[in-house]
Design a protein around this motif. Structure first.
Motif, PDB file in Angstrom:
ATOM      1  N   GLY A  14      -3.928  14.128  -1.423  1.00 20.92           N
ATOM      2  CA  GLY A  14      -3.818  15.568  -1.325  1.00 20.92           C
ATOM      3  C   GLY A  14      -2.851  15.947  -0.224  1.00 20.92           C
ATOM      4  N   ILE A  15      -1.994  16.905  -0.539  1.00 18.94           N
ATOM      5  CA  ILE A  15      -0.977  17.297   0.424  1.00 18.94           C
ATOM      6  C   ILE A  15      -1.593  17.817   1.710  1.00 18.94           C
ATOM      7  CG2 ILE A  15      -0.761  19.657  -0.463  1.00 18.94           C
ATOM      8  CD1 ILE A  15       2.268  19.386  -0.030  1.00 18.94           C
ATOM      9  N   ALA A  16      -2.786  18.443   1.619  1.00 22.05           N
ATOM     10  CA  ALA A  16      -3.424  18.980   2.830  1.00 22.05           C
ATOM     11  C   ALA A  16      -3.781  17.868   3.798  1.00 22.05           C
ATOM     12  CB  ALA A  16      -4.683  19.765   2.456  1.00 22.05           C
ATOM     13  N   ALA A  17      -4.246  16.746   3.270  1.00 21.95           N
ATOM     14  CA  ALA A  17      -4.638  15.651   4.153  1.00 21.95           C
ATOM     15  C   ALA A  17      -3.421  15.092   4.884  1.00 21.95           C
ATOM     16  CB  ALA A  17      -5.328  14.547   3.351  1.00 21.95           C
ATOM     17  N   VAL A  18      -2.283  15.017   4.189  1.00 21.42           N
ATOM     18  CA  VAL A  18      -1.071  14.531   4.826  1.00 21.42           C
ATOM     19  C   VAL A  18      -0.641  15.479   5.931  1.00 21.42           C
ATOM     20  CG1 VAL A  18       1.348  13.935   4.458  1.00 21.42           C
ATOM     21  CG2 VAL A  18      -0.350  13.391   2.698  1.00 21.42           C
ATOM     22  N   LEU A  19      -0.619  16.782   5.628  1.00 15.30           N
ATOM     23  CA  LEU A  19      -0.239  17.762   6.636  1.00 15.30           C
ATOM     24  C   LEU A  19      -1.210  17.758   7.801  1.00 15.30           C
ATOM     25  CD1 LEU A  19       0.836  20.720   4.327  1.00 15.30           C
ATOM     26  CD2 LEU A  19       2.311  19.202   5.634  1.00 15.30           C
ATOM     27  N   SER A  20      -2.497  17.538   7.510  1.00 13.88           N
ATOM     28  CA  SER A  20      -3.488  17.488   8.580  1.00 13.88           C
ATOM     29  C   SER A  20      -3.211  16.346   9.535  1.00 13.88           C
ATOM     30  CB  SER A  20      -4.896  17.351   7.987  1.00 13.88           C
ATOM     31  OG  SER A  20      -5.850  17.208   9.001  1.00 13.88           O
ATOM     32  N   SER A  21      -2.820  15.177   9.017  1.00 15.09           N
ATOM     33  CA  SER A  21      -2.560  14.046   9.891  1.00 15.09           C
ATOM     34  C   SER A  21      -1.353  14.309  10.768  1.00 15.09           C
ATOM     35  CB  SER A  21      -2.341  12.776   9.060  1.00 15.09           C
ATOM     36  OG  SER A  21      -1.148  12.864   8.306  1.00 15.09           O
ATOM     37  N   VAL A  22      -0.349  14.995  10.218  1.00 12.45           N
ATOM     38  CA  VAL A  22       0.821  15.359  11.017  1.00 12.45           C
ATOM     39  C   VAL A  22       0.434  16.339  12.105  1.00 12.45           C
ATOM     40  CG1 VAL A  22       3.070  16.481  10.946  1.00 12.45           C
ATOM     41  CG2 VAL A  22       2.407  14.917   9.102  1.00 12.45           C
ATOM     42  N   ALA A  23      -0.301  17.401  11.711  1.00  9.83           N
ATOM     43  CA  ALA A  23      -0.713  18.409  12.682  1.00  9.83           C
ATOM     44  C   ALA A  23      -1.641  17.822  13.722  1.00  9.83           C
ATOM     45  CB  ALA A  23      -1.402  19.573  11.958  1.00  9.83           C
ATOM     46  N   GLY A  24      -2.513  16.919  13.297  1.00  3.13           N
ATOM     47  CA  GLY A  24      -3.418  16.295  14.257  1.00  3.13           C
ATOM     48  C   GLY A  24      -2.677  15.523  15.320  1.00  3.13           C
ATOM     49  N   GLY A  25      -1.577  14.858  14.908  1.00  5.73           N
ATOM     50  CA  GLY A  25      -0.770  14.147  15.887  1.00  5.73           C
ATOM     51  C   GLY A  25      -0.131  15.085  16.880  1.00  5.73           C
ATOM     52  N   ILE A  26       0.319  16.249  16.371  1.00  9.50           N
ATOM     53  CA  ILE A  26       0.908  17.237  17.266  1.00  9.50           C
ATOM     54  C   ILE A  26      -0.129  17.747  18.245  1.00  9.50           C
ATOM     55  CG2 ILE A  26       1.948  19.534  17.366  1.00  9.50           C
ATOM     56  CD1 ILE A  26       3.211  18.915  14.642  1.00  9.50           C
ATOM     57  N   LEU A  27      -1.338  18.068  17.743  1.00  8.71           N
ATOM     58  CA  LEU A  27      -2.386  18.584  18.608  1.00  8.71           C
ATOM     59  C   LEU A  27      -2.817  17.563  19.641  1.00  8.71           C
ATOM     60  CD1 LEU A  27      -4.626  20.489  16.044  1.00  8.71           C
ATOM     61  CD2 LEU A  27      -3.243  21.499  17.846  1.00  8.71           C
ATOM     62  N   GLY A  28      -2.640  16.291  19.340  1.00  6.52           N
ATOM     63  CA  GLY A  28      -3.078  15.264  20.267  1.00  6.52           C
ATOM     64  C   GLY A  28      -2.099  14.994  21.383  1.00  6.52           C
ATOM     65  N   ARG A  29      -0.886  15.570  21.311  1.00  5.43           N
ATOM     66  CA  ARG A  29       0.132  15.300  22.323  1.00  5.43           C
ATOM     67  C   ARG A  29       0.214  16.444  23.312  1.00  5.43           C
ATOM     68  NH1 ARG A  29       2.921  13.226  17.770  1.00  5.43           N
ATOM     69  NH2 ARG A  29       4.084  15.139  17.464  1.00  5.43           N
ATOM     70  N   ARG A  30       0.387  16.112  24.566  1.00  2.72           N
ATOM     71  CA  ARG A  30       0.636  17.092  25.610  1.00  2.72           C
ATOM     72  C   ARG A  30       1.768  16.537  26.474  1.00  2.72           C
ATOM     73  NH1 ARG A  30      -1.855  19.961  22.876  1.00  2.72           N
ATOM     74  NH2 ARG A  30      -3.738  21.158  23.318  1.00  2.72           N
ATOM     75  N   ALA A  31       3.014  16.775  26.054  1.00  2.00           N
ATOM     76  CA  ALA A  31       4.157  16.163  26.718  1.00  2.00           C
ATOM     77  C   ALA A  31       4.218  16.590  28.175  1.00  2.00           C
ATOM     78  CB  ALA A  31       5.440  16.547  25.992  1.00  2.00           C
ATOM     79  N   GLU A  32       3.950  15.637  29.056  1.00  2.00           N
ATOM     80  CA  GLU A  32       4.054  15.852  30.486  1.00  2.00           C
ATOM     81  C   GLU A  32       3.204  17.025  30.970  1.00  2.00           C
ATOM     82  OE1 GLU A  32       8.157  16.140  31.489  1.00  2.00           O
ATOM     83  OE2 GLU A  32       8.689  14.235  30.566  1.00  2.00           O
ATOM     84  N   ALA A  33       2.120  17.311  30.289  1.00  2.00           N
ATOM     85  CA  ALA A  33       1.275  18.431  30.686  1.00  2.00           C
ATOM     86  C   ALA A  33       0.436  18.064  31.901  1.00  2.00           C
ATOM     87  CB  ALA A  33       0.349  18.828  29.532  1.00  2.00           C
ATOM     88  N   GLY A  34       0.237  19.030  32.774  1.00  2.00           N
ATOM     89  CA  GLY A  34      -0.547  18.785  33.981  1.00  2.00           C
ATOM     90  C   GLY A  34      -0.976  20.082  34.627  1.00  2.00           C
ATOM     91  N   ASP A  35      -0.994  20.113  35.943  1.00  2.00           N
ATOM     92  CA  ASP A  35      -1.486  21.276  36.663  1.00  2.00           C
ATOM     93  C   ASP A  35      -0.570  22.481  36.537  1.00  2.00           C
ATOM     94  OD1 ASP A  35      -3.648  19.832  37.510  1.00  2.00           O
ATOM     95  OD2 ASP A  35      -2.758  19.257  39.433  1.00  2.00           O
ATOM     96  N   LEU A  36       0.672  22.273  36.138  1.00  2.00           N
ATOM     97  CA  LEU A  36       1.613  23.387  36.079  1.00  2.00           C
ATOM     98  C   LEU A  36       1.368  24.307  34.887  1.00  2.00           C
ATOM     99  CD1 LEU A  36       4.980  21.654  37.072  1.00  2.00           C
ATOM    100  CD2 LEU A  36       3.459  23.037  38.502  1.00  2.00           C
ATOM    101  N   GLU A  37       0.654  23.845  33.879  1.00  2.00           N
ATOM    102  CA  GLU A  37       0.453  24.628  32.664  1.00  2.00           C
ATOM    103  C   GLU A  37      -0.771  25.528  32.796  1.00  2.00           C
ATOM    104  OE1 GLU A  37       1.210  21.350  32.625  1.00  2.00           O
ATOM    105  OE2 GLU A  37       3.293  21.679  32.037  1.00  2.00           O
ATOM    106  N   HIS A  38      -0.777  26.334  33.842  1.00  2.00           N
ATOM    107  CA  HIS A  38      -1.875  27.269  34.119  1.00  2.00           C
ATOM    108  C   HIS A  38      -1.321  28.487  34.828  1.00  2.00           C
ATOM    109  CE1 HIS A  38      -5.187  24.496  33.116  1.00  2.00           C
ATOM    110  NE2 HIS A  38      -4.397  23.552  33.597  1.00  2.00           N
ATOM    111  N   GLY A  39      -2.120  29.554  34.825  1.00  2.00           N
ATOM    112  CA  GLY A  39      -1.791  30.723  35.628  1.00  2.00           C
ATOM    113  C   GLY A  39      -2.485  30.641  36.969  1.00  2.00           C
ATOM    114  N   GLY A  40      -2.505  31.766  37.667  1.00  2.00           N
ATOM    115  CA  GLY A  40      -3.086  31.776  39.000  1.00  2.00           C
ATOM    116  C   GLY A  40      -4.510  32.265  39.052  1.00  2.00           C
ATOM    117  N   VAL A  41      -5.105  32.613  37.896  1.00  2.00           N
ATOM    118  CA  VAL A  41      -6.453  33.176  37.847  1.00  2.00           C
ATOM    119  C   VAL A  41      -7.307  32.347  36.887  1.00  2.00           C
ATOM    120  CG1 VAL A  41      -7.827  35.217  37.281  1.00  2.00           C
ATOM    121  CG2 VAL A  41      -5.569  35.486  38.326  1.00  2.00           C
ATOM    122  N   ALA A  42      -8.556  32.104  37.265  1.00  2.00           N
ATOM    123  CA  ALA A  42      -9.481  31.378  36.386  1.00  2.00           C
ATOM    124  C   ALA A  42      -9.923  32.305  35.249  1.00  2.00           C
ATOM    125  CB  ALA A  42     -10.685  30.888  37.174  1.00  2.00           C
ATOM    126  N   LEU A  43      -9.662  31.902  34.006  1.00  2.00           N
ATOM    127  CA  LEU A  43      -9.950  32.742  32.844  1.00  2.00           C
ATOM    128  C   LEU A  43     -11.064  32.195  31.960  1.00  2.00           C
ATOM    129  CD1 LEU A  43      -6.254  33.511  31.809  1.00  2.00           C
ATOM    130  CD2 LEU A  43      -7.825  35.016  33.042  1.00  2.00           C
TER     131      LEU A  43
END
Length: 293
Positions: A14-43
């Motif tokens: 099913g095409i949905a399952a293929v697209l899901s695996s692609v999207a899941g890989g994207i959701l699983g990546r956080r390229a160089e993400a760290g403390d900088l990806e935040h604002g100054g207020v706890a939300l």
């Protein structure tokens, strides 16, 4: 994976399952993400957030009250005009026809990235720690909002048919897009796929500070939709019932087409205040809704 391998896998799983695996890989990546990806207020509190700069108490009167630029203002909402609806729904049906043709082996170019599903969302509110500027722009998958009279029925139907063959699911969506009366013309919706307590997108931070937004659709017929963006966490039982229903429906529609995801995503409901015709060479960015005086 080449084109032939993609459709061989799509035919088996099913095409949905293929697209899901692609999207899941994207959701699983956080390229160089760290403390900088935040604002100054706890939300966030216990994994939840609640936006406090949008007030829907006067929506029955056609008014959205919002805190923009530090000032509370009443914004009249406007319905999406016929020209927008005809372009939007016909393009969505054409996209589904293209996918059906590809799945049946008829070939063709496949769905385009241009059109009503993809829009650039502009926001401005606060600086994220990784930037000197408050402005942000991000492409979002944009959905139509079923009317109050239809949304619960659609939630039940999509829940009951989540495992149906892809052609059946495509037929459900094509039927839905066949009638503009199925939708609330004063709203559009997208999902905030990436914002979490540990990673805050700039779109999320800006809308929590300033809910004003602009959506621009790339196509030979192009529109800009301006509005007030209501952020809704899927577990926020204090949010308005219709807003919660729209977020539930949109998560189901997302999984209905792309395959199941590991969690429900927050919704961004854009309450439409103005629409402009941005079509190259003809639209000139002239406002078409509400009508000019």
């Amino acid at each position: 994976m080449d084109r032939r391998q993609f459709f061989r896998r799509a035919g088996r799983a099913g095409i949905a399952a293929v697209l899901s695996s692609v999207a899941g890989g994207i959701l699983g990546r956080r390229a160089e993400a760290g403390d900088l990806e935040h604002g100054g207020v706890a939300l966030w509190d216990s994994g939840l957030f609640r936006q406090d700069n949008v007030d829907l108490s006067s929506e029955d009167e056609g008014i959205i009250r919002a805190g923009t630029g530090g000032v509370w203002t009443d914004y009249p909402v406007t319905p999406l005009p016929d020209r927008f609806m005809e372009w939007n729904l016909s393009a969505r049906r054409a996209m589904l026809d293209s996918i059906s043709d590809m799945m049946s082996g008829k070939g063709g170019p496949g769905p385009s990235l241009a059109g009503p599903h993809n829009a650039a969302m502009a926001t401005c509110g606060v600086r994220r720690r990784d930037s000197l500027l408050e402005i942000n722009n991000a492409f979002k998958g944009i959905g139509m909002c079923p009317s109050r009279s239809r949304v619960k029925e659609l939630i039940r139907h999509m829940s009951d048919t989540a495992d149906a063959p892809m052609p059946e699911r495509i037929a459900t969506l094509a039927s839905l897009y066949g009638d503009a009366a199925n939708f609330d013309r004063t709203r559009l919706i997208t999902l905030e796929l990436y914002a979490t307590p540990s990673f805050e997108t700039h779109t999320f931070l800006n809308l929590m500070e300033n809910p004003a937004t602009s959506l621009v659709f790339l196509d030979s017929t192009s529109f800009e939709v301006r509005g007030i963006a209501e952020l809704v966490h899927p577990a926020d039982t204090g949010a308005p019932e219709y807003s919660r229903d729209l977020v539930t429906y949109t998560n189901l529609a997302h999984s209905y087409f792309h395959g199941e995801f590991p969690r429900l995503f927050p919704g961004i409901i854009v309450h439409v205040t103005e629409v402009f015709d941005n079509s190259p060479g003809t639209g000139l960015g002239v406002r078409i809704a509400p009508p000019l005086p």
